[in-house]
Design an enzyme around this catalytic site. Sequence first.
Site, PDB file in Angstrom:
ATOM      1  N   GLY A  12       0.730  -1.258   0.111  1.00  0.00           N
ATOM      2  CA  GLY A  12       0.059   0.159   0.027  1.00  0.00           C
ATOM      3  C   GLY A  12       0.849   1.362  -0.084  1.00  0.00           C
ATOM      4  O   GLY A  12       0.314   2.165   0.399  1.00  0.00           O
ATOM      5  N   SER A  13       2.147   1.324  -0.397  1.00  0.00           N
ATOM      6  CA  SER A  13       3.028   2.414  -0.381  1.00  0.00           C
ATOM      7  C   SER A  13       2.331   3.580  -1.309  1.00  0.00           C
ATOM      8  O   SER A  13       2.384   4.617  -1.222  1.00  0.00           O
ATOM      9  CB  SER A  13       4.308   2.356  -0.841  1.00  0.00           C
ATOM     10  OG  SER A  13       4.500   1.636  -1.866  1.00  0.00           O
ATOM     11  N   ASN A  14       2.044   2.943  -2.718  1.00  0.00           N
ATOM     12  CA  ASN A  14       1.282   3.896  -3.628  1.00  0.00           C
ATOM     13  C   ASN A  14       0.140   4.589  -2.913  1.00  0.00           C
ATOM     14  O   ASN A  14      -0.327   5.731  -3.052  1.00  0.00           O
ATOM     15  CB  ASN A  14       1.034   3.335  -4.985  1.00  0.00           C
ATOM     16  CG  ASN A  14       2.163   3.245  -5.847  1.00  0.00           C
ATOM     17  OD1 ASN A  14       2.532   4.137  -6.381  1.00  0.00           O
ATOM     18  ND2 ASN A  14       2.861   2.129  -5.854  1.00  0.00           N
ATOM     19  N   LYS A  91      -5.198  -8.491  -8.876  1.00  0.00           N
ATOM     20  CA  LYS A  91      -6.175  -9.268  -9.210  1.00  0.00           C
ATOM     21  C   LYS A  91      -7.185  -8.502 -10.606  1.00  0.00           C
ATOM     22  O   LYS A  91      -7.251  -7.461 -10.419  1.00  0.00           O
ATOM     23  CB  LYS A  91      -7.245  -9.573  -8.188  1.00  0.00           C
ATOM     24  CG  LYS A  91      -8.386 -10.540  -8.544  1.00  0.00           C
ATOM     25  CD  LYS A  91      -9.242 -10.936  -7.192  1.00  0.00           C
ATOM     26  CE  LYS A  91     -10.739 -11.433  -7.238  1.00  0.00           C
ATOM     27  NZ  LYS A  91     -10.481 -12.911  -7.888  1.00  0.00           N
ATOM     28  N   ASN A 107      -4.453   2.568 -13.472  1.00  0.00           N
ATOM     29  CA  ASN A 107      -3.630   1.423 -12.864  1.00  0.00           C
ATOM     30  C   ASN A 107      -2.150   1.938 -12.654  1.00  0.00           C
ATOM     31  O   ASN A 107      -1.701   2.781 -13.844  1.00  0.00           O
ATOM     32  CB  ASN A 107      -3.420   0.215 -13.432  1.00  0.00           C
ATOM     33  CG  ASN A 107      -2.943  -0.882 -12.885  1.00  0.00           C
ATOM     34  OD1 ASN A 107      -2.937  -0.911 -11.699  1.00  0.00           O
ATOM     35  ND2 ASN A 107      -2.154  -1.542 -13.840  1.00  0.00           N
ATOM     36  N   HIS A 109       1.677   0.386 -13.162  1.00  0.00           N
ATOM     37  CA  HIS A 109       2.538  -0.922 -13.639  1.00  0.00           C
ATOM     38  C   HIS A 109       3.873  -0.482 -13.511  1.00  0.00           C
ATOM     39  O   HIS A 109       4.346   0.390 -13.982  1.00  0.00           O
ATOM     40  CB  HIS A 109       2.017  -1.461 -14.958  1.00  0.00           C
ATOM     41  CG  HIS A 109       2.716  -2.664 -15.238  1.00  0.00           C
ATOM     42  ND1 HIS A 109       2.253  -3.637 -14.948  1.00  0.00           N
ATOM     43  CD2 HIS A 109       3.619  -2.882 -16.119  1.00  0.00           C
ATOM     44  CE1 HIS A 109       3.041  -4.955 -15.374  1.00  0.00           C
ATOM     45  NE2 HIS A 109       3.976  -4.252 -16.099  1.00  0.00           N
ATOM     46  N   ASP A 150      -3.237  -4.547 -18.857  1.00  0.00           N
ATOM     47  CA  ASP A 150      -1.919  -3.494 -19.170  1.00  0.00           C
ATOM     48  C   ASP A 150      -2.001  -2.805 -20.423  1.00  0.00           C
ATOM     49  O   ASP A 150      -0.872  -2.485 -21.057  1.00  0.00           O
ATOM     50  CB  ASP A 150      -0.738  -4.439 -18.893  1.00  0.00           C
ATOM     51  CG  ASP A 150      -0.422  -4.728 -17.476  1.00  0.00           C
ATOM     52  OD1 ASP A 150      -1.042  -4.326 -16.806  1.00  0.00           O
ATOM     53  OD2 ASP A 150       0.322  -5.793 -17.158  1.00  0.00           O
ATOM     54  N   GLU A 179       7.142   5.786  -8.606  1.00  0.00           N
ATOM     55  CA  GLU A 179       5.851   5.571  -8.679  1.00  0.00           C
ATOM     56  C   GLU A 179       4.985   6.627  -7.828  1.00  0.00           C
ATOM     57  O   GLU A 179       4.017   6.897  -8.158  1.00  0.00           O
ATOM     58  CB  GLU A 179       5.229   4.124  -8.254  1.00  0.00           C
ATOM     59  CG  GLU A 179       5.781   3.247  -9.270  1.00  0.00           C
ATOM     60  CD  GLU A 179       5.498   1.679  -8.941  1.00  0.00           C
ATOM     61  OE1 GLU A 179       4.275   1.539  -8.323  1.00  0.00           O
ATOM     62  OE2 GLU A 179       6.188   0.684  -9.146  1.00  0.00           O
TER      63      GLU A 179
END
Length: 194
Positions: A12-14, A91, A107, A109, A150, A179
């Site tokens: 959960g750092s982002n 997921k 998202n 990536h 993606d 990020e």
Amino acid sequence: MLKIGVMASGGGSNFKAIIDHIGEGDLEAQCKFLITNNGTCGAVEHAKEYGIPVYHISGKTHPVAAEYEAALMDVLNRYDVDLLILAGYMKALPVCIVRRMENRILNIHPSLLPKYGGKGFWGIHVHEAVVAAHEKESGATVHLVSEEIDQGRILAQAKVPVMEDDTPEVLAARVLEQEHNLYWKTIRDYAAQL
Ligand code: GRF
């Protein structure tokens, strides 16, 4: 005010970086909820710390696919967020959710898509492949979520060098640092166009 919801499965750092930038006034937004498929992950701890409602929705809590999808849909309907932010959500989203939120799911990536994306390229495996291929640079990509993993429209990228003696873990840490700075800015810029 921009309303966002976050989905995360891991450290959960982002997620934390986004919430911190909201708290610091850099990103004018409210985070309405965290959906996780892992009730004991770091992201849940961060959400509790910041008083953000947590919804644990997974194959364990909802073994029947239709009920799992309905539970996700219920949260989306309840809060009616502008953007759904995937921050290490490990997921694939059900197609009904992707369609419900078309062009409103982001998202992040950990590679320079379209390289090292798609099936099998998640977590440390991305960085293992980059190191094995002796790439000179890697980075992070924020993209819209489409029905193909993606492959949605790329919104922003940040590059980092790959050093000759990098391990996948060292490279992962270098990318993750980027990020944290890339995601909130991309959310801000994308939301400004909505
Ligand atoms: C990040 O590397 C992100 O690119 C990927 O999953 C990881 C999540 O890290 N999608 P964290 O849980 O935000 O620390």
